[in-house]
Design an enzyme around this catalytic site. Structure first.
Site, PDB file in Angstrom:
ATOM      1  N   GLU A 152      34.422  17.700  18.363  1.00  0.00           N
ATOM      2  CA  GLU A 152      33.880  16.523  17.675  1.00  0.00           C
ATOM      3  C   GLU A 152      33.092  15.625  18.631  1.00  0.00           C
ATOM      4  O   GLU A 152      33.254  14.407  18.644  1.00  0.00           O
ATOM      5  CB  GLU A 152      35.007  15.738  16.994  1.00  0.00           C
ATOM      6  CG  GLU A 152      35.733  16.573  15.957  1.00  0.00           C
ATOM      7  CD  GLU A 152      36.749  15.799  15.124  1.00  0.00           C
ATOM      8  OE1 GLU A 152      37.335  14.844  15.643  1.00  0.00           O
ATOM      9  OE2 GLU A 152      36.948  16.182  13.949  1.00  0.00           O
ATOM     10  N   GLU A 162      46.537   9.741   7.580  1.00  0.00           N
ATOM     11  CA  GLU A 162      45.080   9.774   7.402  1.00  0.00           C
ATOM     12  C   GLU A 162      44.667  10.445   6.099  1.00  0.00           C
ATOM     13  O   GLU A 162      43.735   9.988   5.433  1.00  0.00           O
ATOM     14  CB  GLU A 162      44.467  10.516   8.599  1.00  0.00           C
ATOM     15  CG  GLU A 162      42.985  10.784   8.472  1.00  0.00           C
ATOM     16  CD  GLU A 162      42.420  11.573   9.649  1.00  0.00           C
ATOM     17  OE1 GLU A 162      43.152  11.851  10.616  1.00  0.00           O
ATOM     18  OE2 GLU A 162      41.220  11.905   9.591  1.00  0.00           O
ATOM     19  N   ASP A 182      43.094  20.273   9.569  1.00  0.00           N
ATOM     20  CA  ASP A 182      43.246  18.915  10.104  1.00  0.00           C
ATOM     21  C   ASP A 182      44.233  18.077   9.297  1.00  0.00           C
ATOM     22  O   ASP A 182      43.813  17.232   8.515  1.00  0.00           O
ATOM     23  CB  ASP A 182      41.870  18.223  10.109  1.00  0.00           C
ATOM     24  CG  ASP A 182      41.888  16.925  10.888  1.00  0.00           C
ATOM     25  OD1 ASP A 182      42.880  16.668  11.582  1.00  0.00           O
ATOM     26  OD2 ASP A 182      40.890  16.175  10.809  1.00  0.00           O
TER      27      ASP A 182
HETATM   28  C1  GCV Z   1      40.919  11.265  17.006  1.00  0.00           C
HETATM   29  C2  GCV Z   1      40.317  14.259  12.742  1.00  0.00           C
HETATM   30  C3  GCV Z   1      40.289  12.778  12.569  1.00  0.00           C
HETATM   31  C4  GCV Z   1      39.698  12.090  13.777  1.00  0.00           C
HETATM   32  C5  GCV Z   1      40.504  12.529  15.008  1.00  0.00           C
HETATM   33  C6  GCV Z   1      40.447  14.042  15.115  1.00  0.00           C
HETATM   34  C7  GCV Z   1      41.262  14.565  16.274  1.00  0.00           C
HETATM   35  O1  GCV Z   1      39.037  14.776  12.730  1.00  0.00           O
HETATM   36  O2  GCV Z   1      39.574  12.460  11.422  1.00  0.00           O
HETATM   37  O3  GCV Z   1      39.755  10.703  13.591  1.00  0.00           O
HETATM   38  O4  GCV Z   1      39.994  11.931  16.178  1.00  0.00           O
HETATM   39  O5  GCV Z   1      40.966  14.598  13.939  1.00  0.00           O
HETATM   40  O6  GCV Z   1      42.387  14.945  16.029  1.00  0.00           O
HETATM   41  O7  GCV Z   1      40.773  14.598  17.386  1.00  0.00           O
END
Ligand code: GCV
Length: 717
Positions: A309, A410, A382
């Protein structure tokens, strides 16, 4: 006194006698409330804690003693006086053989307690009944004290104890996704509790309360900063701040870790590269580690999100995850660990996102240093409401593999949806990888017993913030609690843990405990039903993940859209991950892979995770896929209705303040569950073109109206 007043007073007395009295609470005390044992339940504790035998002091033993005094005073009344062990019945003797000659003389079988575990025994000393809370190290004594108090809190007998308990996982830690400006990524409980600006000079009292709560669960590590990290965290001023927190946490047995940004050598080291093979880069990290250990002598190590990411990583230089992790591990050496996350999926990779973590890490099995742990999310996408277990579990026998659960919700309705995550964690932990025959559970990968690994980790992404209730809602405290308890023992029953939590947090009255535990145990399944039934996943609103967004399409990358995952069209719905599709099933052990790929074997709960099926496909229940989908959405809404009714009935057992907040949040959840159901049905019906099953109400709004809803201020981003 006038007669009506007398009758009124009598009526009040009578109603006080039948309904338990609950005083207003804001949730700050968590599961450590130590409210007085009600008179009718006192008898078994008549002698308990008559005195606490003195013990030689370490900071941790002082905390243990203070906790015992605080707990006994709250639960049983007057603070016990000091006394020599053996002087009278009901003495509690705490310590280690080194700190307490009386304990040393008992010759207890302390080997089984290991480094952090404890023994609680009822013994007779000089003819007097004495409770001994003993451990090899002082931290075990503190853990034992919390356990002993929890027995009284949950009204268990304490007059004939023979408890031995030791953690099955070595590093039991929270991962905070907290930023330096006090925002919290995916945080729904207010700001970060770390007030970086005022640290190190001002240490908020809450830091100790945080450490105490974690110690009560046996959590022994905390990563302070977000995995999407800033190099600034590793500069001298911020290390001093982290050091101040470490000083507070140390006596509670909690080590501090930091997320490390891989490009730090460039950003704060003045180098032109962060290539892990470059000697100057290696020297930077070695010097940085030495600097950290000067400030924090018991620093736990680094957590790293690399090449995921948009985060920098070794692949930016043509090096591998193993090169990157091992270079950092060498810098840390025997002083700590490097926890390297397997949550990677690249921009360039066109392959099914669910496959990428496995594809990137499996080839490096056996190539990581002994002090490296690969931290794997419970599922391959995720933190969805339901995911099959991650195929890396069991697939890297020559590496240390840790579990990463998400405690903050989340994807499960933030803090306003009641979803007890215990059953979700348990589902993953009890999943059988079959890599070494039956019984090769994920729990046994995590506790190291399956592949004889010594360095073991369970991490939970924290749901803690400045909110008075710590977690944004009272029931979200249960998710912190169950995480800690499972990290201590991944085989534990999450129903039992829910019962303990409900008793500690609210009431021991069985008329409360039984319905609340049932409600908690069904709550996550209700969320699955109204958000992502039958194995659907990643259908939430774009980026903030609030509310339904099955229509999310286009934008930066396909695997950040919903249409990528549900693949609905006129022909059907679901992601084909069988050998005819992306072949993600092949990443599992052959028997697991065969089952997931076989429609006769795969469970309906995982169906659309692995298969693309026609709308008329017959589910195991005999319903068509379309009908089954719609009825599950509605079942989820009905589940929330039922929770609302259960909670309303429990008003007599809960203080008004907490009862009202939970009730309000259940109303929010009810509205949002309905919204999820209606918007999803409206959207998928444009593909299925089938009528709704009999008795199902049509969505009240048009699909366009659902799609037009926008939430620029949704929390957590
Ligand atoms: C910390 C998901 C979440 C992100 C998070 C990522 C991760 O994509 O939406 O906010 O980033 O996981 O675990 O690194």
């Amino acid at each position: 006194m006038r007669l009506p007043t007398l009758f009124g007073a009598l009526g009040l007395l009578i109603s006080l006698a039948v309904a338990p009295v609950a005083r207003a609470e804001d949730g700050y005390d968590l599961w450590l409330r130590y409210r007085p044992v009600e008179a009718a339940a006192r008898a078994p504790y008549a002698a308990a804690g008559a005195a606490i035998a003195p013990t030689a002091q370490t900071p941790t033993l002082s905390l243990a003693r203070a906790e015992l005094e605080r707990g006994l005073a709250g639960l049983l009344g007057a603070a016990p006086a000091s006394a020599e062990a053996g002087g009278r019945d009901g003495v509690v003797l705490i310590g280690t053989p080194e700190t307490s000659p009386a304990i040393a003389r008992l010759g207890l079988p302390l080997k089984a307690a290991g480094d952090e575990g404890y023994l609680i025994r009822t013994v007779r000393i000089d003819g007097k009944a004495t409770t001994v809370i003993a451990a090899n190290r002082d931290i075990g004594v503190l853990y034992g004290v919390f356990r002993y108090l929890s027995l009284i809190q949950t009204r268990q007998p304490v007059d004939n104890l023979a408890i031995t308990s030791a953690p099955k996982v070595q590093l039991r830690m929270l991962n905070h996704w907290d930023n330096l400006d006090r925002t919290v990524e995916r945080g729904y409980a207010g700001q970060s509790i770390w007030d970086w600006w005022k640290l190190p000079d001002h240490k908020d009292a809450r830091y100790a309360d945080y450490a105490r709560a974690n110690a009560s669960l046996g959590i022994n590590g905390t990563v302070l900063n977000n995995v999407n990290s800033k190099s600034l965290s590793l500069t001298a001023p911020y290390l001093a701040k982290a050091g101040a927190l470490a000083d507070v946490f140390r006596p509670y047995g909690i080590r501090v870790y930091l997320s490390a940004r891989f490009s730090s050598p460039i950003e704060i080291g003045g180098l032109k590269t962060a290539d892990p093979r470059d000697p100057a880069v290696k020297a930077f990290w070695k010097a940085k580690a030495d600097e950290i250990y000067k400030v924090i002598p018991d620093f736990g190590g680094f957590l790293v999100k690399a090449n995921s990411e948009g985060q920098p990583g070794p692949q930016d230089y043509g090096a591998t995850h193993a090169d990157g992790a091992n270079m950092l591990a060498d810098a840390i050496g025997s002083r700590g660990v490097v926890i390297w996350r397997a949550f990677v999926y690249s921009h360039e990779q066109p392959d099914d996102r669910a496959k990428q973590g496995f594809s990137e890490f499996k080839p490096f099995d056996g190539q990581f240093r002994d002090n490296v742990v690969i931290q794997v999310k419970n599922g391959a996408i995720d933190f969805q409401p339901r995911e099959p277990f991650h195929p890396l579990f069991g697939a890297m026998p020559k590496s240390n593999l840790g579990m990463e659960f998400q405690i903050t919700k989340e994807y499960l309705g933030f803090a306003t949806h009641l979803a007890y995550l215990g059953p979700m964690y348990e589902e993953t932990l009890r999943a059988d990888t079959l890599v070494k025959g039956k019984g090769s559970t994920v729990a046994r990968v995590i506790d190291g017993s399956l592949h004889d690994r010594k360095l073991t980790v369970m991490a939970g992404v924290a749901n803690i913030g400045t909110d008075r209730s710590w977690s944004g809602s009272h029931f979200d405290q249960a998710n912190w609690y169950v995480f800690g308890r499972l990290a201590w023992d991944p085989q534990a029953s999450t129903r039992d843990i829910a019962a303990d939590w409900a008793r500690l947090t609210f009431s021991n009255d069985p008329r409360f405990v039984t319905p609340v535990v049932d409600m908690m145990m069904g709550s996550r399944e209700a969320v699955v039903d109204y958000m992502t039934p039958l194995g659907l996943h990643h259908l939430m609103g774009r980026s903030h993940h609030y509310g339904p967004g099955p229509w999310v399409a286009g934008g930066e990358r396909a695997d950040w859209t919903s249409v990528y995952y549900h693949r609905a069209d006129a022909g059907g719905i679901g992601f084909d991950r069988t050998p005819k599709g992306s072949n993600a099933t092949s990443q599992y052990a052959p028997a697991v892979a065969a089952c997931y790929a076989d429609l006769k074997c795969v469970d309906d709960k995982d169906l659309l995770w692995f298969h693309h099926l026609s709308w008329d496909y017959r589910l195991k229940s005999g319903q068509t896929l379309w009908d089954g989908l719609v009825t599950r959405y509605s079942r989820g809404v009905a589940g929330v209705d039922a929770m609302g009714r259960t909670w309303a009935d429990l008003a007599p057992y809960v203080d008004a303040e907490r009862h009202a907040q939970v009730g309000d949040f259940l109303k929010i959840q009810r509205q949002e569950a309905q919204w999820w159901r209606d918007a999803s049905v409206a959207y998928f019906q444009t593909f299925s073109k089938r009528p709704l099953p009999a008795g199902e109400a049509p969505p009240p709004l048009s699909l366009e109206q659902y799609e037009a809803m926008s939430f620029p201020y949704a929390p957590g981003i």
